[in-house]
Scaffold this motif. Structure first.
Motif, mmCIF file in Angstrom:
data_model
loop_
_atom_site.group_PDB
_atom_site.id
_atom_site.type_symbol
_atom_site.label_atom_id
_atom_site.label_comp_id
_atom_site.label_asym_id
_atom_site.label_seq_id
_atom_site.Cartn_x
_atom_site.Cartn_y
_atom_site.Cartn_z
ATOM 1 N N LEU A 1 0.879 -1.176 0.000
ATOM 2 C CA LEU A 1 0.000 0.000 0.000
ATOM 3 C C LEU A 1 0.913 1.222 0.000
ATOM 4 O O LEU A 1 1.603 1.493 0.981
ATOM 5 N N GLU A 2 0.958 1.936 -1.105
ATOM 6 C CA GLU A 2 1.926 3.036 -1.206
ATOM 7 C C GLU A 2 1.442 4.334 -0.552
ATOM 8 O O GLU A 2 2.182 4.984 0.182
ATOM 9 N N LYS A 3 0.205 4.747 -0.873
ATOM 10 C CA LYS A 3 -0.256 5.997 -0.261
ATOM 11 C C LYS A 3 -1.773 6.121 -0.298
ATOM 12 O O LYS A 3 -2.447 5.475 -1.106
ATOM 13 N N ILE A 4 -2.271 6.953 0.593
ATOM 14 C CA ILE A 4 -3.696 7.269 0.649
ATOM 15 C C ILE A 4 -3.811 8.787 0.610
ATOM 16 O O ILE A 4 -3.126 9.488 1.367
ATOM 17 N N GLU A 5 -4.642 9.267 -0.305
ATOM 18 C CA GLU A 5 -4.795 10.724 -0.447
ATOM 19 C C GLU A 5 -6.209 11.122 -0.068
ATOM 20 O O GLU A 5 -7.172 10.522 -0.563
ATOM 21 N N TYR A 6 -6.326 12.121 0.811
ATOM 22 C CA TYR A 6 -7.630 12.643 1.224
ATOM 23 C C TYR A 6 -7.791 14.050 0.665
ATOM 24 O O TYR A 6 -6.952 14.908 0.942
ATOM 25 N N SER A 7 -8.823 14.295 -0.097
ATOM 26 C CA SER A 7 -9.163 15.630 -0.624
ATOM 27 C C SER A 7 -7.921 16.500 -0.859
ATOM 28 O O SER A 7 -7.678 17.480 -0.156
ATOM 29 N N ASN A 8 -7.124 16.078 -1.818
ATOM 30 C CA ASN A 8 -5.918 16.811 -2.243
ATOM 31 C C ASN A 8 -4.750 16.736 -1.270
ATOM 32 O O ASN A 8 -3.705 17.318 -1.505
ATOM 33 N N LYS A 9 -4.941 16.021 -0.166
ATOM 34 C CA LYS A 9 -3.787 15.844 0.724
ATOM 35 C C LYS A 9 -3.290 14.425 0.562
ATOM 36 O O LYS A 9 -4.070 13.487 0.564
ATOM 37 N N SER A 10 -1.993 14.253 0.419
ATOM 38 C CA SER A 10 -1.415 12.930 0.184
ATOM 39 C C SER A 10 -0.639 12.478 1.422
ATOM 40 O O SER A 10 0.170 13.229 1.947
#
Lengths: 249, 249
Positions: free
Chosen positions: A239-248
């Motif tokens: 799992l490389e990354k999770i982005e929330y509403s333009n925030k990574s």
């Protein structure tokens, strides 16, 4: 009371996945224990992605509530002192108290890594899936293109899952080769149980020439797990990354 | 009687190095045991490079003599069935009976891998050395250039060594960055005890700005271990290949 968000990286090799369970030690369990000791109060984290046994992460996300006066951004340093070296907190910070890592809209990026060579490489065995027969990555990329978009991914979900709605959106899939390494990088708004590993296993069948690329489109349409390929092994998945509403993260 | 050569890859994490020793299990010991079982005769291998505890290899070389009728090139497959998954035989073949992996002229390539990032990455911890402070790879490359050629490397040899002649030739050193990963790749006709790790540790000091690049030239000239930098940790080091008279293994 404040809500703290953690960005967590781990080597999943020795863990029975993220979520607390009776059969073995998990990432969630270790974090709950170390956080409770550090903050001197019982802490129960909520994780964004319940990764399987043997799956790795560069940026899983978790939150918890605390009365501690330690500033949010300092918690990562204190935690890293106490955590085993196969779990690292990359960031900690205070977030809105209604921030929920699964309910808030996000996009997740996973990477599945294949070692496609004549011999397995011992130092890569824990972080990739070894495939001896030559894979044609251009066929895999063609097959992957059918998965982009909003589809019912029922065929790509392990039968143990109890999710009612199996529709998900995949924004992008890239299949790339660099020497003996092939990576399948998938970004979507969420994934069903074992979905990435079934996609990887199916694309590998295509790369071997055992299925034509268009077979992936047909498998989608059949809405039947038996129409897709096998589930690829856990150790190739990160799992490389999770982005929330333009925030990574 | 015939002489068989093996090209051996291993993850050195769990081993006390190559050479048989009383304190723990070694690569050489495992190979002797598995070969003796397979070939039904006592086998004692001779290795090209006696890598240290925790050091990895993509292509170490070993030979042994056997009366077995198994064709040389088939031995690798039979061995890989019996070896633990952290040791892989990449190739086996019959060689001239006077081929000796240490006495025959060769050049060896080692790679030292550094992870230079804000946080350690759990999945890379066993195969790289984590350095938090930013390294200037261009200074490291400049420092490395002083080591190319034939020199007395006494300053870059651990004091436990009993080698009389400390002159060696380095054909090439490349320092390269790819994102957070810095690799130091060194090819030479042979290396003293801990020489690569002391070179890596010294170049890291230069990269941090703690020593000017020309200091490496001065360290060479002093012929004194205290003039060089510290020994970098074992897990960053991989023996990549050994080449004998135009043949590469």
């Amino acid at each position: 009371m404040k809500r703290i968000m953690l960005v967590v990286a781990y080597d999943g090799t020795k863990y029975c996945g993220w979520q607390v369970q009776p059969n073995g030690i998990t990432i969630e369990e270790v974090l709950n224990k170390v956080l409770s000791e550090l903050l001197q109060e019982p802490i129960t984290i909520i994780g964004a992605s319940r990764t399987d046994s043997g799956v790795h992460a560069l940026g899983n996300v978790a939150v918890f509530d605390t009365n501690s006066r330690i500033p949010g951004e300092k918690i990562s340093f204190a935690l890293n002192q106490r955590l085993p070296e196969d779990i690292v907190i990359r960031e900690s910070k205070e977030v809105e108290e209604d921030f929920h890592p699964r309910r808030c809209v996000s996009q997740k990026t996973y990477c599945y890594r294949i070692l496609n060579s004549r011999f397995p490489v011992p130092t890569e065995r824990l972080y990739s899936y070894f495939v001896y027969y030559p894979l044609k990555e251009e066929l895999m990329a063609e097959a992957a293109s059918y998965l982009i978009g909003t589809h019912d991914f029922k065929s790509f979900c392990s039968s143990g899952s109890q999710v009612a709605d199996t529709t998900r959106t995949i924004y992008d899939i890239k299949v790339e080769r660099s020497g003996d390494a092939i990576t399948i990088r998938i970004t979507g708004n969420g994934f069903l149980y074992n979905m990435i590993r079934i996609i990887a296993g199916t694309l590998i069948k295509v790369g071997l020439g055992a299925r034509p690329p268009v077979n992936v489109k047909e498998a989608l349409e059949k809405k039947d797990r038996a129409a897709a390929g096998p589930k690829a092994p856990a150790q190739g998945l990160t799992l490389e990354k999770i982005e929330y509403s333009n925030k990574s993260y």
